[in-house]
Design a protein around this motif. Sequence first.
Motif, short mmCIF file in Angstrom:
data_model
loop_
_atom_site.label_atom_id
_atom_site.label_comp_id
_atom_site.label_asym_id
_atom_site.label_seq_id
_atom_site.Cartn_x
_atom_site.Cartn_y
_atom_site.Cartn_z
N GLU A 438 0.51 -1.54 0.28
CA GLU A 438 0.67 -0.66 0.04
C GLU A 438 1.12 1.46 0.28
O GLU A 438 2.21 1.78 0.98
CB GLU A 438 -1.38 0.04 0.79
N TRP A 456 -2.00 -0.38 13.97
CA TRP A 456 -1.99 -0.85 13.51
C TRP A 456 -3.35 -2.32 13.52
O TRP A 456 -3.49 -2.89 14.46
CB TRP A 456 -0.87 -1.87 13.39
N ALA A 460 -1.70 -8.27 11.47
CA ALA A 460 -0.78 -7.42 10.59
C ALA A 460 -0.16 -7.33 10.63
O ALA A 460 0.41 -6.65 11.88
CB ALA A 460 -1.79 -5.95 9.66
N LEU A 462 4.35 -5.16 9.77
CA LEU A 462 4.85 -4.04 8.57
C LEU A 462 6.24 -4.95 8.50
O LEU A 462 7.18 -4.88 9.82
CB LEU A 462 4.81 -2.70 9.33
N ILE A 488 3.40 -5.28 3.88
CA ILE A 488 2.76 -5.87 4.73
C ILE A 488 2.33 -7.17 4.76
O ILE A 488 1.64 -7.66 3.85
CB ILE A 488 1.62 -4.73 5.53
N THR A 499 -7.43 -5.09 4.89
CA THR A 499 -6.75 -4.42 4.02
C THR A 499 -7.39 -3.11 4.34
O THR A 499 -6.60 -2.19 3.94
CB THR A 499 -6.70 -5.11 2.33
N ILE A 502 -5.66 -1.01 6.77
CA ILE A 502 -4.92 -0.17 6.01
C ILE A 502 -5.11 0.69 4.56
O ILE A 502 -4.44 1.86 5.55
CB ILE A 502 -3.76 -1.27 5.39
N THR A 506 -3.53 4.50 5.09
CA THR A 506 -2.97 5.22 4.31
C THR A 506 -3.47 6.24 3.35
O THR A 506 -2.34 7.14 2.51
CB THR A 506 -1.88 4.36 3.15
#
Length: 509
Positions: A438, A456, A460, A462, A488, A499, A502, A506
Amino acid sequence: MQVRGSYRLSQIKTIVNGIIIGVLAGSAVSMFRWSIGHMTNIMQYLYVNSIHHLHFLFMAIVINVIIGLIVGWFLKQQPDIKGSGIPQVEGQLLDEVNYGWWPVLWRKFIGGILAIGSGLYLGREGPSIQLGSTLGQGVAHFTKQVGFDRQVLISSGAAAGLSAAFNAPIASTLFVLEEIYHNFSTNIWIVSLTSAVTSDMVAAYVFGLKPVLYMRSEPLPLKYFIWVIVLGIALGVLGRLYQMVILRMGKWYSHTKIPWYFNGIIPLLLVIPLGAFFPQLLGGGSKIILQLSSANYPTLILCLYFIIRFVFSMISYGSGLPGGIFLPILCLGGLIGAIVGSIAVNLGLMSPFYFSSFIIMGMAGYFAAISKAPFTAILLITEMVGTLSHLLGLAVVSLIAYGVLDMLNGKPVYYSMLQQLLKVQTKMNMGRTAEIMETVYAGSDMDGKKVSQIHWPNRALLTKIQRNGVEIVPAGNTLIRWGDTLFINVSTKNQRQITQQIISLTTET
């Protein structure tokens, strides 16, 4: 002609990939072996002198506590460096485990040197296999190979890592096929053998051509093979005991009141008195194996050494520190073989001329039983000892030990460890994962925040940040900026929901 030409190009590409991985893995594992050997010598000097000099004892305690804290910190950041690494590699090839190659590579390298180099009863081969496999994963990443092609590079890296650790390219290739990949595909064995041979050449340049466990021996005459049967039965029974204990060590350690990633401090403190009084037993076990045939130890001393090595191998590995069980298994098998051979010699039923044959057969049989990989065991010991004269004895003892353990309902130890690993991941809500990418937009919730400041989603992780073509390994204080591409790992169970969460973090608010 076009099909044949494409096939040839594919084979050439496969061999080139194997050579690249072999050079990388051979170089990394050779440096790994060299560092462990020198650190072990230094720590042994500290332990031996700690009996008479308190300042040496103080230094040993402080150094080992610091090692425990550093490696524990690595484990907390990246749990996939735990233990030997072979179950993690198997999990990757089964698409059950996924992790970033670089975060695992450097932590496993440094953590393995510190843990094994301290003198704990851990082997270098498991970490070497994971180091090689992560380098194969890295090559796949940079060459943008995915799916089956990526798996082939990972498995070939594993073969290269083991080959450099033991200077045994043929057995290393077979280990990947028999134990890890469970597949004899042409593409797999070609690239695995290429990488293993290349890696072995690099390691041989550093350490020489002499086999790792070379010892003078003579093939056992058939009239003594009744003792081979006795040895095989003993190896099978004790192999099942080994499996039962080592698979329960995690539960026993869970009763300690310290965080799991700092469990390594326990064996790191216990190894100090062991190193002071039994310095010849330190490390994975290659030193004591090489001494067995010439030291003429009494049978009771051999039994004592076996008990010490068995118990502390469990304590060392069960703590979760980066280190393998491969070489410790061979050491225990060699001790069992020495005990049986010593009894036969003391009873006057066998010539002492053939004593070392039992050490060699003990190593093969014990590994064949515990790992349930008899072909690998036979070839591995043949290459490590440097002689073909024991093939019949190795085959017989391996088959008997394998059969006895099978009758006792034993399973391949690395497969059992993988099942434990997957259960732990499920409890930690990890399970199977998939990697998503992403991009961070200007003005989003993530823009301008540190990794630790972001909420977060659960499940998930990173793994890296790509910024202006440069890859960054993230830490808690890493600042995220607009334009960053985030890689991720997310759980496949709730992938769509995670997803979406996230994406909301972002994109512009």
